[in-house]
Design a protein around this motif. Structure first.
Motif, PDB file in Angstrom:
ATOM      1  N   PRO A  79       0.813  -1.231   0.000  1.00  0.00           N
ATOM      2  CA  PRO A  79       0.000   0.000   0.000  1.00  0.00           C
ATOM      3  C   PRO A  79       0.846   1.282   0.000  1.00  0.00           C
ATOM      4  N   ARG A  80       2.148   1.194  -0.129  1.00  0.00           N
ATOM      5  CA  ARG A  80       3.094   2.310  -0.088  1.00  0.00           C
ATOM      6  C   ARG A  80       3.196   2.939   1.294  1.00  0.00           C
ATOM      7  N   THR A 126      10.128  -1.073  -6.289  1.00  0.00           N
ATOM      8  CA  THR A 126      10.079  -0.609  -7.674  1.00  0.00           C
ATOM      9  C   THR A 126       9.550   0.817  -7.717  1.00  0.00           C
ATOM     10  N   SER A 127       9.611   1.414  -8.907  1.00  0.00           N
ATOM     11  CA  SER A 127       9.139   2.783  -9.052  1.00  0.00           C
ATOM     12  C   SER A 127       7.630   2.876  -8.857  1.00  0.00           C
ATOM     13  N   ASN A 182       5.979   1.293  -6.251  1.00  0.00           N
ATOM     14  CA  ASN A 182       5.677   0.884  -4.877  1.00  0.00           C
ATOM     15  C   ASN A 182       5.466  -0.620  -4.708  1.00  0.00           C
ATOM     16  N   ASN A 185       1.015  -1.816  -9.589  1.00  0.00           N
ATOM     17  CA  ASN A 185       0.565  -0.998  -8.466  1.00  0.00           C
ATOM     18  C   ASN A 185       0.390   0.454  -8.924  1.00  0.00           C
ATOM     19  N   VAL A 207       0.819   4.408  -8.825  1.00  0.00           N
ATOM     20  CA  VAL A 207       1.646   5.526  -8.356  1.00  0.00           C
ATOM     21  C   VAL A 207       0.686   6.591  -7.836  1.00  0.00           C
ATOM     22  N   HIS A 208       0.971   7.146  -6.654  1.00  0.00           N
ATOM     23  CA  HIS A 208       0.005   8.097  -6.117  1.00  0.00           C
ATOM     24  C   HIS A 208       0.624   9.102  -5.174  1.00  0.00           C
ATOM     25  N   THR A 209      -0.219   9.987  -4.689  1.00  0.00           N
ATOM     26  CA  THR A 209       0.219  11.124  -3.885  1.00  0.00           C
ATOM     27  C   THR A 209      -0.240  10.943  -2.432  1.00  0.00           C
ATOM     28  N   GLN A 210      -0.155  11.984  -1.621  1.00  0.00           N
ATOM     29  CA  GLN A 210      -0.444  11.842  -0.191  1.00  0.00           C
ATOM     30  C   GLN A 210      -1.913  12.022   0.171  1.00  0.00           C
ATOM     31  N   SER A 245      -4.658   7.508  -1.015  1.00  0.00           N
ATOM     32  CA  SER A 245      -4.516   6.125  -0.551  1.00  0.00           C
ATOM     33  C   SER A 245      -5.846   5.378  -0.606  1.00  0.00           C
ATOM     34  N   CYS A 265       1.872  15.534  -7.938  1.00  0.00           N
ATOM     35  CA  CYS A 265       3.047  14.869  -7.391  1.00  0.00           C
ATOM     36  C   CYS A 265       3.089  13.423  -7.889  1.00  0.00           C
ATOM     37  N   GLY A 266       1.959  12.892  -8.247  1.00  0.00           N
ATOM     38  CA  GLY A 266       1.916  11.526  -8.775  1.00  0.00           C
ATOM     39  C   GLY A 266       2.108  11.467 -10.261  1.00  0.00           C
ATOM     40  N   ALA A 267       2.392  12.614 -10.905  1.00  0.00           N
ATOM     41  CA  ALA A 267       2.659  12.646 -12.347  1.00  0.00           C
ATOM     42  C   ALA A 267       1.699  11.770 -13.131  1.00  0.00           C
TER      43      ALA A 267
END
Lengths: 396, 360
Positions: free
Chosen positions: B61-62, B87-88, B90, B125, B127-130, B143, B177-179
């Motif tokens: 879950p990063r 990995t890039s 998570n 998975n 890629v994500h932000t806060q 999340s 931030c998660g591009a």
């Protein structure tokens, strides 16, 4: 504490389902950390109200650094004192995100003593994120990390923590040593990383082949993407094996080649290598038969970024090919010139890519002393509004 | 020995990666010959020397507690000599030299709730932000969205049955931030109302010229409010990017009723076949509906299912849509095409159809 304040009915819903749950992670940390407990309670409130509860960042950090820490305060600190101060430390990850169990435990032990016990592996830029420290804990955490061999990464208008793909450590397609270059550049610019000197952030990513597993072209101001100059290496018997195992080479390889540089006559694969654009498709499909050539290096691209403020940009070609062994020296010289120009001409909060859009690529090239080459554009201009330099200084 | 205080250390940089490399990796560094995919989530890389290193990949879950990280460390000690990497996207990877340990490790990961997969033509998975966990400008939680979407496409992570790889990203505001701007499917948090200017605090906490310069459309103008320096916003010019809020806390954007999500499709970063490309707008707005975001999950699943059914082998989402055309994408998904889908910012005209090539 009233009962309803400890209930997390909405978040509990996110413990259900097969994917690993971040709520379970917060609850796990909350068993020993009051700040993780309050994070959980504040997050439940956010889920109820559909609204975040973090105030704007503040000026906090460690001695002598202007970056590496993101200040974060709750706007409900009275209600949730455990997250009244909940700052982030960005810890510079090892290149390629490799760890040993011992290294992970070292970080865990330090972080458990000083913070919430919550982490991100990893943040979007690549750092190992320690999530949730009180202001007074920042310096002690940093010094314990440093004694254990770890340092902070970048934040704000700094050289942000570079990242790279797995490269030569575990990939046969690596056209240069991405982990070494990433590490060497990180070490070369510690000052620019920790003491933000720029108009805005500057990101750098090293992808060792055009598959670009670190999204360098989209997410870095300077994107170093591995490639090769000579012929694709072909193992003819392995090609034949793929065909006999049922791979339709014409349909699945040749027809999907973007420059149509490949020909399959049912027995032999021929490649017009000077027409190859090095996209990787054929190599991806037949990893046992095809490999990048022997003359390896990277294309250096510039300007990639997300939308803020003038719109998203992909990086574009700055230097079409640099041999692998010359990458470090070439990059250091190039970065020096690029930063000098940006320092002089960049506006506040203007990324390199946006500055190039504003001043024009020709003026930028003049500024950094690089000659224009056709690889830099998808096509020459189609409008005749040319700013001729006739009569200007230096023009013959 | 006296207990001398240790000298303060700065600018030491990250630890050198070499000390974390599996001995087999160190030995064969730069000497890998080819790789095979043994099963979803399992790779075998073969070196020129004949050595083989096996990778087992699992989703995380990063957001990880130290307790879980220690569990990962224990697993690494038990199965992979203590060597692991991330990995890039998570994912967690264990590096094994003994193929006999692959299956027991997989079983233990699955039993502990960590799915094995995310390789090749799977959904990896996210890629994500806060989001609400840690960000001041987020329009949503990242999340939570990731959890809900991955629950719904779980089988696509553990199987490799898509036409090509499929990469999803979540960003909770336009800062991205998660591009998310180059993903096959992107979920982007959006604000839809102009900032609410706090004239009382603005002069104290913000620098007005910086604030004015922060607006991409020049919508922020200097204004005097009750005798104090402040600003006004030309609301028709505001496209809710939140850049002003980033430079000035007295310009909050959050609005529980109007914040929500947009869905974007067809981006990629890889150069394979077609050039890297941006994600394009599929759905301009969906409600922010925690804790399970059913509208978002349904839309993502719809895109994945339609893509899986219609795309040809090797076609990424964007390549598939380019072949069939955007009108057909909207027909197949049932998503409404609206005025919001037509770009009206810089370079907009480049996206207008400038030929008579129309599919009927």
């Amino acid at each position: 504490m009233p009962d309803d304040e400890t209930k997390t009915e909405l978040l509990d819903e996110l413990e259900k389902g097969p994917w690993p749950s971040f709520v379970k992670e917060i609850k796990s940390a909350a068993q020993t950390s009051a700040s993780a407990q309050d994070l959980l309670r504040q997050l439940e409130l956010s889920y109820r109200e559909k609204k975040g509860h973090w105030k704007h960042g503040g000026l906090v950090g460690v001695l002598g650094y202007g970056g590496g820490v993101i200040g974060r305060y709750s706007d409900a600190g009275d209600q949730f004192p455990g997250v009244a101060q909940f700052h982030t430390l960005r810890v510079n990850q090892p290149a390629g995100w490799f760890y040993t169990s011992e290294a992970l435990r070292t970080i865990c032990d330090i972080w458990e003593r000083h913070g919430s016990g919550l982490t991100n592996l990893h943040g979007s830029t690549g750092d190992l994120i320690l999530l949730g420290a009180r202001s007074a804990e920042l310096e002690p955490t940093f010094q314990e990390l440093a004694q254990a061999g770890f340092d902070l990464g970048g934040s704000g208008s700094s050289f942000r923590t570079p990242s790279c793909c797995v490269g030569m450590a575990r990939c046969e397609w690596a056209c240069y040593d991405a982990m070494k270059l990433c590490y060497d550049l990180t070490m070369a610019y510690q000052d620019e990383m920790h003491r933000p000197p720029f108009p805005y952030k500057f990101k750098l990513k090293c992808a060792a082949c055009p598959n670009d597993c670190v999204a360098a072209i989209a997410r870095a101001d300077l994107s170093i993407i591995g490639t090769w100059k000579d012929s694709i290496q072909v193992d003819e018997s392995a090609v034949t094996n793929y065909a006999s195992e049922g791979l339709n080479i014409q349909k699945e390889v040749c027809d999907l080649c973007p420059s149509k540089c490949m020909d399959w006559d049912g027995r032999k694969l021929s490649i017009e290598d000077h027409e190859c654009v090095h996209c990787m498709h054929c190599i991806n499909v037949m990893p046992k038969a095809l490999r990048p050539g022997m003359e390896r290096g990277a294309v250096i691209m510039i300007g990639g970024k997300a939308p803020i403020m003038q719109g998203a940009l992909l990086s574009s070609v700055l230097v079409p090919f640099v041999p692998a062994e010359e990458l470090m020296d070439t990059l250091k010289e190039l970065i020096r010139r690029v930063w000098d120009f940006w320092d002089e001409h960049g506006n506040s909060r203007e990324r390199i890519g946006e500055m190039i859009q504003r001043v024009g690529l020709p003026a930028f090239l003049d500024g950094i002393g690089l000659d224009p080459v056709p690889e830099m554009v998808s096509e020459p201009r189609d409008n005749p509004y040319i700013f001729y330099q006739a009569g200007k200084d230096g023009e013959k | 020995m006296s207990s001398m205080p240790q000298p303060r250390l700065t600018d030491i940089g990250p630890p050198h990666y070499e000390k974390y490399l599996h001995p087999l990796i160190k030995k064969n560094y730069g000497q890998w010959r080819y790789h095979e995919n043994l099963a979803p989530g399992v790779y075998c890389h073969v070196a020129e020397s004949g050595d083989r290193i096996y990778t087992v990949r699992a989703g995380t879950p990063r957001l990880l507690s130290v307790q879980t990280l220690r569990r990962f460390a224990d697993l690494a000690d038990k199965y992979s000599g203590g060597y692991l990497r991330f990995t890039s996207r998570n994912n967690l990877e264990f590096l094994l030299d003994d193929p006999a340990r692959i299956e027991p490790l997989k079983q233990e990961l699955i039993a502990r709730g960590y799915p094995v997969g995310g390789t090749n033509n799977a959904i990896s998975n996210i890629v994500h932000t806060q989001g609400w966990i840690h960000c001041h400008s987020s329009a949503t939680d990242a999340s939570g969205l990731v959890k809900c979407v991955m629950d719904a496409v779980y089988e696509r992570f553990t199987h490799e049955d898509l036409p090509a790889k499929l990469r999803i990203a979540v960003a909770c505001c336009l800062n991205m931030c998660g591009a998310v701007h180059c993903s096959d499917i992107a979920i982007l948090g959006v604000h839809r109302l102009p900032p609410k200017i706090q004239h009382g605090t603005l002069p104290r906490v913000c620098e007005v010229p910086t604030l004015i310069a922060s607006c991409p459309t020049g919508a922020i103008r200097p204004a005097t409010v009750e005798g104090k320096n402040s600003v006004s916003v030309v609301e028709q010019q505001c496209m809710y990017c939140g850049n002003c809020y980033t430079v000035c806390p007295a310009m909050p954007m959050n609005d529980a009723d109007n914040d929500g999500l947009s869905i974007w499709v067809g981006g990629k970063v890889s150069n394979a076949r077609s050039a890297p490309k941006f994600s394009k707008l599929a759905i301009p707005f969906l409600p922010n509906n925690p804790p399970r975001w059913p509208e978002v999950v349904e839309s993502v699943v719809k895109i994945v299912d339609v893509y899986a059914k219609h795309a040809r082998k090797y076609e990424r989402v964007g390549e598939w849509i380019e072949r069939i055309g955007w009108p057909r994408f909207f027909r197949l998904t049932g998503f409404e095409f609206t005025r919001y889908h037509i770009d009206d910012f810089k370079h907009a005209a480049l996206t207008y159809a400038r030929s008579a090539h129309v599919r009927y």
